[in-house]
Design a protein around this motif. Structure first.
Motif, PDB file in Angstrom:
ATOM      1  N   GLU A 322      82.078  57.403  92.792  1.00 39.87           N
ATOM      2  CA  GLU A 322      80.893  57.388  93.640  1.00 39.87           C
ATOM      3  C   GLU A 322      79.593  57.316  92.833  1.00 39.87           C
ATOM      4  O   GLU A 322      79.517  57.732  91.693  1.00 39.87           O
ATOM      5  N   TYR A 323      78.564  56.767  93.480  1.00 37.21           N
ATOM      6  CA  TYR A 323      77.210  56.644  92.942  1.00 37.21           C
ATOM      7  C   TYR A 323      77.151  55.834  91.643  1.00 37.21           C
ATOM      8  O   TYR A 323      76.299  56.060  90.788  1.00 37.21           O
ATOM      9  N   SER A 324      78.053  54.874  91.514  1.00 34.90           N
ATOM     10  CA  SER A 324      78.015  53.993  90.338  1.00 34.90           C
ATOM     11  C   SER A 324      77.278  52.705  90.686  1.00 34.90           C
ATOM     12  O   SER A 324      77.537  52.092  91.719  1.00 34.90           O
ATOM     13  N   ARG A 325      76.354  52.315  89.817  1.00 31.24           N
ATOM     14  CA  ARG A 325      75.666  51.037  89.974  1.00 31.24           C
ATOM     15  C   ARG A 325      76.124  50.109  88.865  1.00 31.24           C
ATOM     16  O   ARG A 325      75.970  50.414  87.678  1.00 31.24           O
ATOM     17  N   LEU A 326      76.721  48.987  89.261  1.00 29.25           N
ATOM     18  CA  LEU A 326      77.154  47.979  88.302  1.00 29.25           C
ATOM     19  C   LEU A 326      76.140  46.852  88.316  1.00 29.25           C
ATOM     20  O   LEU A 326      75.912  46.215  89.345  1.00 29.25           O
ATOM     21  N   GLY A 327      75.507  46.612  87.169  1.00 31.12           N
ATOM     22  CA  GLY A 327      74.412  45.665  87.090  1.00 31.12           C
ATOM     23  C   GLY A 327      74.817  44.225  87.344  1.00 31.12           C
ATOM     24  O   GLY A 327      76.015  43.891  87.381  1.00 31.12           O
ATOM     25  N   PRO A 328      73.838  43.343  87.507  1.00 32.70           N
ATOM     26  CA  PRO A 328      74.106  41.928  87.773  1.00 32.70           C
ATOM     27  C   PRO A 328      74.944  41.304  86.664  1.00 32.70           C
ATOM     28  O   PRO A 328      74.665  41.475  85.479  1.00 32.70           O
ATOM     29  N   GLY A 329      76.011  40.621  87.062  1.00 35.61           N
ATOM     30  CA  GLY A 329      76.824  39.913  86.086  1.00 35.61           C
ATOM     31  C   GLY A 329      77.807  40.757  85.315  1.00 35.61           C
ATOM     32  O   GLY A 329      78.547  40.236  84.473  1.00 35.61           O
ATOM     33  N   VAL A 330      77.842  42.053  85.564  1.00 39.80           N
ATOM     34  CA  VAL A 330      78.796  42.912  84.850  1.00 39.80           C
ATOM     35  C   VAL A 330      80.221  42.457  85.144  1.00 39.80           C
ATOM     36  O   VAL A 330      80.566  42.130  86.282  1.00 39.80           O
ATOM     37  N   ARG A 331      81.062  42.452  84.117  1.00 39.29           N
ATOM     38  CA  ARG A 331      82.469  42.083  84.273  1.00 39.29           C
ATOM     39  C   ARG A 331      83.329  43.278  83.872  1.00 39.29           C
ATOM     40  O   ARG A 331      83.324  43.691  82.711  1.00 39.29           O
ATOM     41  N   LEU A 332      84.043  43.842  84.838  1.00 37.94           N
ATOM     42  CA  LEU A 332      84.903  44.995  84.579  1.00 37.94           C
ATOM     43  C   LEU A 332      86.330  44.642  84.977  1.00 37.94           C
ATOM     44  O   LEU A 332      86.626  44.405  86.155  1.00 37.94           O
ATOM     45  N   VAL A 333      87.205  44.597  83.999  1.00 35.82           N
ATOM     46  CA  VAL A 333      88.619  44.333  84.232  1.00 35.82           C
ATOM     47  C   VAL A 333      89.417  45.489  83.636  1.00 35.82           C
ATOM     48  O   VAL A 333      89.226  45.838  82.465  1.00 35.82           O
ATOM     49  N   ASP A 334      90.288  46.104  84.444  1.00 31.23           N
ATOM     50  CA  ASP A 334      91.106  47.229  83.988  1.00 31.23           C
ATOM     51  C   ASP A 334      90.232  48.374  83.467  1.00 31.23           C
ATOM     52  O   ASP A 334      90.461  48.908  82.389  1.00 31.23           O
ATOM     53  N   LYS A 335      89.225  48.758  84.233  1.00 27.43           N
ATOM     54  CA  LYS A 335      88.315  49.812  83.811  1.00 27.43           C
ATOM     55  C   LYS A 335      88.200  50.899  84.868  1.00 27.43           C
ATOM     56  O   LYS A 335      88.424  50.676  86.059  1.00 27.43           O
ATOM     57  N   LEU A 336      87.845  52.089  84.402  1.00 24.27           N
ATOM     58  CA  LEU A 336      87.512  53.208  85.276  1.00 24.27           C
ATOM     59  C   LEU A 336      86.086  53.620  84.950  1.00 24.27           C
ATOM     60  O   LEU A 336      85.760  53.854  83.771  1.00 24.27           O
ATOM     61  N   VAL A 337      85.228  53.666  85.953  1.00 15.97           N
ATOM     62  CA  VAL A 337      83.840  54.068  85.754  1.00 15.97           C
ATOM     63  C   VAL A 337      83.622  55.403  86.425  1.00 15.97           C
ATOM     64  O   VAL A 337      83.844  55.554  87.631  1.00 15.97           O
ATOM     65  N   PHE A 338      83.209  56.387  85.622  1.00 17.96           N
ATOM     66  CA  PHE A 338      82.970  57.731  86.120  1.00 17.96           C
ATOM     67  C   PHE A 338      81.665  58.237  85.534  1.00 17.96           C
ATOM     68  O   PHE A 338      81.581  58.525  84.337  1.00 17.96           O
ATOM     69  N   GLY A 339      80.631  58.313  86.376  1.00 20.23           N
ATOM     70  CA  GLY A 339      79.342  58.773  85.877  1.00 20.23           C
ATOM     71  C   GLY A 339      78.854  57.882  84.752  1.00 20.23           C
ATOM     72  O   GLY A 339      78.745  56.668  84.898  1.00 20.23           O
ATOM     73  N   ARG A 340      78.594  58.480  83.599  1.00 23.12           N
ATOM     74  CA  ARG A 340      78.066  57.734  82.453  1.00 23.12           C
ATOM     75  C   ARG A 340      79.173  57.180  81.551  1.00 23.12           C
ATOM     76  O   ARG A 340      78.905  56.673  80.468  1.00 23.12           O
ATOM     77  N   TYR A 341      80.416  57.267  82.015  1.00 24.21           N
ATOM     78  CA  TYR A 341      81.540  56.861  81.179  1.00 24.21           C
ATOM     79  C   TYR A 341      82.266  55.647  81.760  1.00 24.21           C
ATOM     80  O   TYR A 341      82.468  55.539  82.966  1.00 24.21           O
ATOM     81  N   CYS A 342      82.676  54.765  80.876  1.00 20.03           N
ATOM     82  CA  CYS A 342      83.519  53.638  81.230  1.00 20.03           C
ATOM     83  C   CYS A 342      84.803  53.779  80.412  1.00 20.03           C
ATOM     84  O   CYS A 342      84.764  53.872  79.178  1.00 20.03           O
ATOM     85  N   VAL A 343      85.943  53.835  81.105  1.00 18.98           N
ATOM     86  CA  VAL A 343      87.220  54.158  80.470  1.00 18.98           C
ATOM     87  C   VAL A 343      88.187  53.006  80.704  1.00 18.98           C
ATOM     88  O   VAL A 343      88.267  52.467  81.814  1.00 18.98           O
ATOM     89  N   ASP A 344      88.938  52.623  79.649  1.00 19.62           N
ATOM     90  CA  ASP A 344      89.953  51.596  79.870  1.00 19.62           C
ATOM     91  C   ASP A 344      91.236  52.246  80.355  1.00 19.62           C
ATOM     92  O   ASP A 344      91.357  53.473  80.394  1.00 19.62           O
TER      93      ASP A 344
END
Length: 385
Positions: A322-344
């Motif tokens: 929740e409350y995640s903003r993914l910027g324009p053009g961001v490419r996320l494949v096989d990722k977990l986004v939690f707060g300030r962390y991006c996890v593969d």
């Protein structure tokens, strides 16, 4: 009937999620994993539940309270201390936590069940307890058989033909494994078990209590049962749990929200122009989330509530909290986004703030301005799908 849920661990293998969310409250599509356990216990008549808490104890207690809204009675045993007005967790181990409750006032006065608070299970507890009593067991491990090539990831239980536990192997190699039955962290005990647990110290069920029971040849058994068991011990396990729910392979967990397109489920008031996005299920999108034109979301993917997926962002096989903003053009494949962390999906994480990448991934509640030059730089850096 009485039960205990073990909820005092720090969940270090599920960081960064457990920095702010205790492991039992980790959401499976917005519903805490421990809530599924409470529902299972209630279904089988276990309506008096003790929970030992330590790390982020207030979070657990404030969510479940006295259990009234879940149709059960819940009380808590805090393990730790207060320093400078702050709660400092100091867990006593799984067996030590049980003993602390019993020393306070004998609560467990008949056969009782103990569950680890970090797994999705669909188990016939009634049948397991019946088997335990028929054996005259003081302690019973509910086991699950796994393919031999997976045994090295688990604690293996070795039993004889009657089901009596004879030995343990902690994550043995495939060649050395003496069994394919693993310890699921689901236990059935008689009150007599407390004679074998010391008071006032840290003591573990699996590594200390159980080997002692084998050593003294106590009536200690293991029953292998066929049931759904999804352990959330590590980030990859959590990843797989979310995927399994979205793909429909966990029968006791349904996808929340409403289905607005084939395989696409949403919460309330999702802002999206369906004709201007590419969304391929299975996908869950939480309420009050904005999906801008040109965005692509490929399932199995979970987008939490109150997120903001900007134009031309590409999200594939990912879990976005929740409350995640993914910027324009961001490419996320096989990722977990939690707060300030991006996890593969293997658990390796990047602190996007420390790495000065919070212009790519940030919190939707922050004021964020992005000029066209920056937007184009992101697209150029990440490439288009």
């Amino acid at each position: 009937m009485k039960a205990m849920i073990l909820a005092a661990g720090k969940g270090t293998r599920v960081r960064p999620i457990t920095y702010t969310i205790p492991k039992p409250l980790i959401p499976i599509l917005q519903k805490p994993v421990m809530e599924f356990l409470v529902e299972l216990l209630r279904m089988h008549g276990f309506d008096e539940i003790m929970v030992n808490v330590s790390h982020l104890a207030n979070e657990i207690e404030n969510y479940f309270r006295d259990g009234q809204r879940f149709g059960v009675h819940i009380s808590y045993s805090f393990e730790g201390r207060i320093e400078d007005g702050n709660l400092i967790g100091q867990a006593l181990g799984s067996a030590g936590g049980m003993k602390r409750i019993q020393d306070f006032n004998p609560f467990f006065d008949d056969t009782f069940v103990v569950l680890c608070g970090d797994a999705l299970i669909d188990l016939d507890l009634t049948e397991a307890v019946k088997w335990h009593r028929e054996k005259g067991s003081i302690a019973t491990i509910v086991m699950k058989s796994v393919p031999r090539d997976q045994v090295s990831s688990y604690g293996v239980v070795v039993t004889d033909k009657t089901g009596r536990v004879k030995a343990f192997q902690e994550k043995p190699s495939v060649q050395e494994a003496l069994s394919t039955d693993i310890n699921t962290g689901i236990y059935i005990f008689e009150p007599e078990i407390f004679k074998y647990i010391p008071s006032g110290c840290e003591y573990d069920i699996g590594s200390q209590l159980f080997p002692h029971l084998v050593e003294i040849d106590a009536p200690f058994y293991g029953i292998s049962m066929d049931f759904e068991w999804v352990d959330i011990g590590k980030v990859p396990d959590y990843w797989q749990a979310i995927r399994s729910v979205l793909l429909g392979s966990i029968k006791n967990v349904s996808i929340p929200g409403q289905q607005v397109r084939p395989g696409v489920y949403t919460g309330l008031n999702v802002a999206v122009n369906w004709d201007k996005v590419n969304i391929q299920g299975p996908v869950y999108i939480g309420g009050m989330t904005r999906i801008e034109e040109g965005a692509s979301i490929i399932g199995p993917t979970m987008i939490g509530p109150n997120c903001w997926i900007c134009s031309d962002a590409y999200v594939d096989n990912s879990v976005i909290f929740e409350y995640s903003r993914l910027g324009p053009g961001v490419r996320l494949v096989d990722k977990l986004v939690f707060g300030r962390y991006c996890v593969d999906k293997l658990g390796a994480s990047i602190d996007v703030q420390a790495a000065a990448l919070d212009w790519l991934i940030t919190d939707t509640r922050q004021v964020f301005n992005s000029d066209s030059t920056e937007r184009q730089a992101i697209v150029d850096l990440l490439g288009n799908p």
